[in-house]
Motif scaffolding. Structure first.
Motif, mmCIF file in Angstrom:
data_model
loop_
_atom_site.group_PDB
_atom_site.id
_atom_site.type_symbol
_atom_site.label_atom_id
_atom_site.label_comp_id
_atom_site.label_asym_id
_atom_site.label_seq_id
_atom_site.Cartn_x
_atom_site.Cartn_y
_atom_site.Cartn_z
ATOM 1 N N VAL A 10 48.211 37.725 37.964
ATOM 2 C CA VAL A 10 48.516 36.294 37.768
ATOM 3 C C VAL A 10 47.655 35.719 36.646
ATOM 4 C CG1 VAL A 10 48.349 34.012 38.828
ATOM 5 C CG2 VAL A 10 49.320 35.926 40.113
ATOM 6 N N LEU A 11 46.372 36.083 36.637
ATOM 7 C CA LEU A 11 45.479 35.561 35.604
ATOM 8 C C LEU A 11 45.877 36.044 34.208
ATOM 9 C CD1 LEU A 11 42.007 35.849 37.385
ATOM 10 C CD2 LEU A 11 43.285 33.769 36.844
ATOM 11 N N ILE A 12 46.283 37.320 34.138
ATOM 12 C CA ILE A 12 46.715 37.839 32.830
ATOM 13 C C ILE A 12 47.962 37.115 32.352
ATOM 14 C CG2 ILE A 12 47.694 39.868 31.696
ATOM 15 C CD1 ILE A 12 45.843 41.597 33.440
ATOM 16 N N ALA A 13 48.911 36.919 33.293
ATOM 17 C CA ALA A 13 50.141 36.215 32.918
ATOM 18 C C ALA A 13 49.828 34.786 32.484
ATOM 19 C CB ALA A 13 51.116 36.219 34.095
ATOM 20 N N LEU A 14 48.917 34.141 33.222
ATOM 21 C CA LEU A 14 48.554 32.754 32.887
ATOM 22 C C LEU A 14 47.880 32.693 31.519
ATOM 23 C CD1 LEU A 14 48.463 29.831 33.837
ATOM 24 C CD2 LEU A 14 46.259 30.317 34.923
ATOM 25 N N THR A 15 47.001 33.661 31.255
ATOM 26 C CA THR A 15 46.320 33.707 29.954
ATOM 27 C C THR A 15 47.315 33.887 28.819
ATOM 28 O OG1 THR A 15 44.332 34.629 30.961
ATOM 29 C CG2 THR A 15 44.582 34.909 28.572
ATOM 30 N N MET A 16 48.294 34.776 29.036
ATOM 31 C CA MET A 16 49.309 35.011 28.005
ATOM 32 C C MET A 16 50.141 33.754 27.757
ATOM 33 S SD MET A 16 50.552 38.879 28.994
ATOM 34 C CE MET A 16 51.750 38.928 27.640
ATOM 35 N N MET A 17 50.440 33.017 28.839
ATOM 36 C CA MET A 17 51.228 31.788 28.682
ATOM 37 C C MET A 17 50.450 30.741 27.888
ATOM 38 S SD MET A 17 52.896 31.489 32.502
ATOM 39 C CE MET A 17 53.581 29.864 32.161
ATOM 40 N N ILE A 18 49.151 30.625 28.231
ATOM 41 C CA ILE A 18 48.325 29.638 27.514
ATOM 42 C C ILE A 18 48.198 30.020 26.042
ATOM 43 C CG2 ILE A 18 45.992 28.701 27.297
ATOM 44 C CD1 ILE A 18 45.773 28.920 30.354
ATOM 45 N N THR A 19 47.994 31.337 25.794
ATOM 46 C CA THR A 19 47.871 31.800 24.408
ATOM 47 C C THR A 19 49.150 31.536 23.627
ATOM 48 O OG1 THR A 19 46.332 33.539 25.096
ATOM 49 C CG2 THR A 19 47.401 33.795 22.948
ATOM 50 N N ALA A 20 50.294 31.822 24.263
ATOM 51 C CA ALA A 20 51.571 31.592 23.595
ATOM 52 C C ALA A 20 51.771 30.110 23.308
ATOM 53 C CB ALA A 20 52.705 32.120 24.469
ATOM 54 N N PHE A 21 51.366 29.241 24.286
ATOM 55 C CA PHE A 21 51.513 27.789 24.095
ATOM 56 C C PHE A 21 50.691 27.304 22.899
ATOM 57 C CE2 PHE A 21 50.041 23.460 24.874
ATOM 58 C CZ PHE A 21 51.247 22.793 25.047
ATOM 59 N N VAL A 22 49.436 27.837 22.841
ATOM 60 C CA VAL A 22 48.557 27.426 21.731
ATOM 61 C C VAL A 22 49.120 27.889 20.396
ATOM 62 C CG1 VAL A 22 46.285 27.759 20.686
ATOM 63 C CG2 VAL A 22 46.484 27.321 23.146
ATOM 64 N N MET A 23 49.637 29.124 20.356
ATOM 65 C CA MET A 23 50.160 29.661 19.098
ATOM 66 C C MET A 23 51.368 28.867 18.623
ATOM 67 S SD MET A 23 49.783 33.776 19.681
ATOM 68 C CE MET A 23 50.541 34.145 18.096
ATOM 69 N N VAL A 24 52.239 28.485 19.590
ATOM 70 C CA VAL A 24 53.443 27.731 19.226
ATOM 71 C C VAL A 24 53.076 26.365 18.657
ATOM 72 C CG1 VAL A 24 55.461 26.546 20.183
ATOM 73 C CG2 VAL A 24 54.981 28.928 20.807
ATOM 74 N N ASN A 25 52.041 25.745 19.249
ATOM 75 C CA ASN A 25 51.691 24.378 18.838
ATOM 76 C C ASN A 25 50.629 24.310 17.751
ATOM 77 O OD1 ASN A 25 53.094 22.327 20.792
ATOM 78 N ND2 ASN A 25 52.464 24.079 22.063
ATOM 79 N N GLU A 26 50.083 25.465 17.365
ATOM 80 C CA GLU A 26 49.007 25.460 16.379
ATOM 81 C C GLU A 26 49.422 24.842 15.036
ATOM 82 O OE1 GLU A 26 46.068 25.756 16.865
ATOM 83 O OE2 GLU A 26 45.081 26.152 14.956
ATOM 84 N N PRO A 27 50.607 25.171 14.489
ATOM 85 C CA PRO A 27 50.980 24.555 13.201
ATOM 86 C C PRO A 27 51.008 23.031 13.260
ATOM 87 C CG PRO A 27 52.371 26.435 13.653
ATOM 88 C CD PRO A 27 51.600 26.180 14.914
ATOM 89 N N ALA A 28 51.567 22.490 14.360
ATOM 90 C CA ALA A 28 51.631 21.031 14.477
ATOM 91 C C ALA A 28 50.231 20.447 14.614
ATOM 92 C CB ALA A 28 52.492 20.643 15.676
ATOM 93 N N ARG A 29 49.373 21.147 15.380
ATOM 94 C CA ARG A 29 48.006 20.650 15.552
ATOM 95 C C ARG A 29 47.261 20.653 14.226
ATOM 96 N NH1 ARG A 29 42.775 21.961 16.560
ATOM 97 N NH2 ARG A 29 43.091 24.113 15.924
ATOM 98 N N MET A 30 47.446 21.718 13.456
ATOM 99 C CA MET A 30 46.773 21.790 12.165
ATOM 100 C C MET A 30 47.322 20.742 11.195
ATOM 101 S SD MET A 30 44.378 23.898 12.384
ATOM 102 C CE MET A 30 43.937 23.902 10.652
ATOM 103 N N ALA A 31 48.648 20.490 11.277
ATOM 104 C CA ALA A 31 49.240 19.461 10.417
ATOM 105 C C ALA A 31 48.645 18.097 10.742
ATOM 106 C CB ALA A 31 50.757 19.448 10.593
ATOM 107 N N ASP A 32 48.490 17.810 12.044
ATOM 108 C CA ASP A 32 47.883 16.536 12.448
ATOM 109 C C ASP A 32 46.444 16.453 11.956
ATOM 110 O OD1 ASP A 32 50.188 15.766 13.668
ATOM 111 O OD2 ASP A 32 49.549 16.338 15.688
ATOM 112 N N PHE A 33 45.732 17.568 12.062
ATOM 113 C CA PHE A 33 44.333 17.594 11.609
ATOM 114 C C PHE A 33 44.260 17.335 10.100
ATOM 115 C CE2 PHE A 33 40.801 19.920 9.710
ATOM 116 C CZ PHE A 33 39.724 19.409 10.417
ATOM 117 N N ASP A 34 45.146 18.022 9.353
ATOM 118 C CA ASP A 34 45.135 17.845 7.895
ATOM 119 C C ASP A 34 45.475 16.405 7.508
ATOM 120 O OD1 ASP A 34 44.476 20.475 7.528
ATOM 121 O OD2 ASP A 34 46.520 21.145 7.120
#
Length: 279
Positions: A10-34
């Protein structure tokens, strides 16, 4: 299957989900930061421009005749079809931000043929060349000037409006009856961005932005020059800003001397009518 294996899965699956969520939203987060970083840089550049640049390039970067060319202009900033016209004229082959960065950092030791009307030397501003500004401050100014790009292109594309009723510089010219309400809008730069007097003149007593405070100007204007009414003094101050310099301010005045050619009689009458309400 033991409880530890289930919990680990369960923890591995949860970690993978969180990692995938961060990766998907990283471009938008970086755009907001820029965007946030760029916004703060533009604000810092605006402050630097007020203190270091408006004396030669004008409050809105519109340039001052025979002192320094316009910066808020499409021929400098419109690189949508390649090199801007002004940079082509001087043979600049780099990017527009590179040109601004080089000009601000290194100044202009002498006028080129393309700037023959502006013989005044531009000082070096970067500490790298003996000036007072850090590299990040030079970048702030580049960002601030680049921020004018969209507006300058739009203004150049608009149908030019030529004043056929410019007030001129003769203070004896008869003005129509002024509209104080419209004058207040003009003073605040709220009529198509024309004549934003409030950018330089505070209405609070003792507060200096660039030029003198105009708090109580309806009263003090009548005391500035012998034989002048308050209206005549304000009229002259707008169209002939170097005729009388308020004590403590630079001489010649850094107020543009071009309002007589840009402002209509009605616009000046409206601004005077508004200022005459400030008793």
């Amino acid at each position: 299957m033991s409880i530890r294996v289930i919990l680990g899965s369960v923890l591995i699956a949860l970690t993978m989900m969180i990692t995938a969520f961060v990766m998907v939203n990283e471009p938008a987060r970086m755009a907001d930061f820029d965007a946030g970083y760029k916004g703060r840089s533009i604000e810092a550049g605006a402050t630097l421009f007020q203190t270091a640049c408006i004396g030669c390039h004008g409050v809105q970067g519109q340039g001052i005749d025979n002192i320094a060319p316009a910066l808020n202009a499409a021929d400098l900033l419109d690189d949508t079809k390649g090199t801007p016209a002004r940079l082509k004229e001087i043979g600049w082959s780099g990017s527009l931000p590179d040109y601004l960065r080089a000009a601000i950092a290194g100044g202009r030791p002498r006028a080129s043929a393309s700037f023959a009307n502006y013989p005044q030397r531009m000082p070096t501003w970067s500490q790298e060349f003996g000036g007072p500004m850090r590299p990040d401050q030079v970048e702030n100014l580049v960002d601030f000037v680049m921020n004018w790009k969209e507006g300058a292109i739009a203004a150049a594309a608009a149908v030019p409006t030529v004043s056929i009723d410019a007030v001129g510089t003769d203070i004896k010219v008869e003005l129509p009856e002024g509209d104080a309400a419209n004058g207040e809008l003009l003073f605040g730069g709220k009529v198509n961005g024309k004549f934003p007097c409030s950018a330089c003149h505070s209405l609070q007593a003792g507060q200096t932005l660039v030029g003198p405070s105009l708090a109580g100007i309806a009263t003090t204007a009548a005391t500035r020059k012998d034989g002048y009414s308050a209206e005549q003094y304000i009229h002259e101050s707008v169209v002939q800003p170097n005729t009388y310099i308020v004590e403590g301010f630079v001489n010649p005045s850094i107020m543009p001397a071009t309002f007589g050619a840009q402002m209509t009689k009605e616009e000046l009458a409206d601004i005077i009518a508004y200022l005459m309400t400030l008793k």
